[in-house]
Write a protein that holds these residues in place. Structure first.
Motif, short mmCIF file in Angstrom:
data_model
loop_
_atom_site.label_atom_id
_atom_site.label_comp_id
_atom_site.label_asym_id
_atom_site.label_seq_id
_atom_site.Cartn_x
_atom_site.Cartn_y
_atom_site.Cartn_z
N ALA A 232 0.58 -1.38 0.01
CA ALA A 232 0.38 -0.16 0.36
C ALA A 232 0.83 0.85 -0.07
O ALA A 232 0.64 2.34 -0.56
CB ALA A 232 -0.88 0.43 1.02
N LYS A 233 1.42 1.14 0.95
CA LYS A 233 2.44 2.50 0.59
C LYS A 233 3.32 2.20 -0.50
O LYS A 233 3.52 3.19 -0.93
CB LYS A 233 3.77 2.16 1.56
N ARG A 235 2.17 1.11 -3.69
CA ARG A 235 0.95 2.48 -5.06
C ARG A 235 1.01 3.58 -4.48
O ARG A 235 0.67 4.51 -4.85
CB ARG A 235 -0.12 0.81 -4.18
N GLU A 236 0.65 3.90 -3.07
CA GLU A 236 1.03 5.37 -2.97
C GLU A 236 1.90 6.10 -2.80
O GLU A 236 1.44 7.30 -4.11
CB GLU A 236 0.41 6.15 -0.61
N GLU A 239 1.48 6.90 -6.59
CA GLU A 239 0.17 7.99 -7.11
C GLU A 239 1.42 9.64 -7.11
O GLU A 239 0.54 10.33 -7.64
CB GLU A 239 -0.90 8.01 -6.64
#
Length: 293
Positions: A232-233, A235-236, A239
């Motif tokens: 998640a880190k 992918r964040e 972005e």
């Protein structure tokens, strides 16, 4: 060379060797460490602007390497790659990972003989060449007449796109089998629905996040990070960072139609540095080597 993460001269290093995709991967891996992470992520690039040579890490930096991530590369700057391999500690863990490559979306791609390089555009205002576009340029046509001639010539000379696709997929699958990480399955599943490839080797934020997550899973024991939060880190951070670079190579409308690219539309505007051009606008400027922007 480019260093991300911990910049302390005594910090542990993860050394990444490869093409222009590597600095994005380094930044995304550093996001798993968070601010004040214990590692630096040092990028050793296998290319350089025209007239320059790729930079080699110092012996001290090589000695600090705790993990070596190598993008599979059998042809470019072999000597540099071997020097890096020879310089890192013998017991240093190594992970081999692939590169995204998609030549099939730009079937007329060639080296551009007049890229118009300067201090602002190190690789040129027009870094990507087009075989048919060069022929139209040589004919003296400009503007709409040049684009119309280009579209006619390219339509009559369009190669077998399915064959081009099969060659690229076979190439990527071969590399995947050699590497510790695979990516071809992701390309097959997503290139029609995502604007995944910005040019033959520059990739969207989502694409770079996927490759980095897969690399992290293989190297997690050495890189560290919480398995529940690390993807998640990544992918964040992707972005926030965005896709690779400042240009999106416009895709020929017949190529987009053939592959049923769902993200594409006839009036789609592609980023070209600080410009936004349709395919026709881009080709008119490219053929005329327009520098008035």
């Amino acid at each position: 060379m480019i260093l991300h993460g911990n910049t302390d001269p005594d910090a542990e290093l993860v050394i990444l060797y490869g093409n222009c995709q590597v600095p994005w991967i380094a930044q995304l891996l550093a996001s798993v460490d968070g601010s004040g992470g214990q590692r630096g992520y040092l990028c050793v690039l296998n290319h350089a602007p025209v007239g320059q040579s790729p930079a080699m890490p110092s012996r001290r930096d090589l000695a600090r390497c705790k993990l070596y991530l190598e993008q599979y590369d059998s042809e470019i700057f072999v000597r540099l790659r071997e020097e890096v391999r020879d310089g890192i500690p013998k017991a240093c863990p190594t992970v081999l990972f692939p590169s995204y490559v998609a030549r099939f979306l730009w079937p007329f791609r060639v080296a551009e003989p007049t890229p118009l390089c300067d201090a602002r555009y190190l690789f040129g205002r027009y870094s990507e060449g087009d075989r048919v576009g060069l022929k139209v340029r040589a004919s003296g046509l400009r503007g709409d007449a040049a684009v119309d001639a280009y579209l006619a010539r390219s339509a009559s000379g369009m190669p077998n796109l399915n064959r081009r696709f099969d060659v690229d997929m076979a190439f990527m699958e071969t590399r995947d089998r050699i590497c510790d990480v695979a990516i071809c399955d992701y390309v097959r599943a997503n290139f029609r629905t995502q604007h995944l490839f910005w040019n033959f080797g520059h990739i969207s934020a989502q694409g770079m996040a996927e490759l980095t997550c897969r690399l992290w899973r293989v190297a997690a024991a050495e890189v560290g990070g919480n398995p529940a939060t690390a993807p998640a880190k990544i992918r964040e951070a992707a972005e926030v960072l965005g896709g690779m670079g400042h240009i999106q190579q416009p895709i020929h409308p017949l190529v987009a139609e053939h592959f049923e690219l769902r993200f594409h539309s006839p009036d789609m505007r592609y980023r070209w540095f600080d410009q936004r051009w349709t395919f026709r606008e881009y080709m008119a400027r490219y053929i005329g080597l327009d520098a008035n922007w």
